[in-house]
Design a protein around this motif. Structure first.
Motif, short mmCIF file in Angstrom:
data_model
loop_
_atom_site.label_atom_id
_atom_site.label_comp_id
_atom_site.label_asym_id
_atom_site.label_seq_id
_atom_site.Cartn_x
_atom_site.Cartn_y
_atom_site.Cartn_z
N CYS A 227 -4.29 2.32 13.91
CA CYS A 227 -5.15 1.73 12.86
C CYS A 227 -6.64 2.10 13.73
CB CYS A 227 -5.27 0.54 12.45
SG CYS A 227 -3.58 0.38 11.46
N CYS B 54 -2.82 -2.21 14.32
CA CYS B 54 -2.31 -1.56 15.48
C CYS B 54 -2.96 -0.57 16.26
CB CYS B 54 -0.92 -0.95 14.87
SG CYS B 54 -1.08 0.46 14.05
N CYS C 276 -2.46 3.08 6.97
CA CYS C 276 -1.92 3.47 8.22
C CYS C 276 -0.59 3.98 8.23
CB CYS C 276 -2.00 2.54 9.39
SG CYS C 276 -1.40 2.98 11.01
N ASN D 28 1.64 4.39 10.60
CA ASN D 28 2.34 3.50 11.54
C ASN D 28 2.74 2.19 11.34
OD1 ASN D 28 3.45 3.51 14.38
ND2 ASN D 28 1.90 2.09 14.87
N CYS D 29 1.86 1.41 10.49
CA CYS D 29 2.08 -0.12 10.40
C CYS D 29 2.01 -0.19 8.67
CB CYS D 29 1.23 -0.99 11.11
SG CYS D 29 -0.51 -0.61 10.70
ZN LIG Z 1 -1.65 1.02 11.96
#
Ligand SMILES: [Zn+2]
Length: 63
Positions: free
Chosen positions: A23, A20, A8, A10-11
């Protein structure tokens, strides 16, 4: 195609873990891209049998 190793943005965790919302959204989108993922083997076999029967019928009519 597998998304097991997809990381991911983002995380930075594997998307398959769904840590998250990004995801989870990616996981759902990737699962929807495979239309056969929701079909069970018996449905696939039934569809294949219908296809073979249709082809055999067409071949018989044209021959
Ligand atoms: Zn994520």
């Amino acid at each position: 195609m597998t998304y097991d190793r997809l990381v991911c943005a983002n995380c930075a965790a594997p998307v398959s873990e769904g840590r998250c919302p990004v995801c989870r959204a990616n996981r759902e989108r990737l699962q929807q891209e495979n239309p056969f993922a929701g079909l069970n083997p018996m449905t696939l076999i039934a569809l294949l049998a219908i296809l073979i029967a249709a082809v055999a019928l067409l071949a018989h009519q044209t021959a």
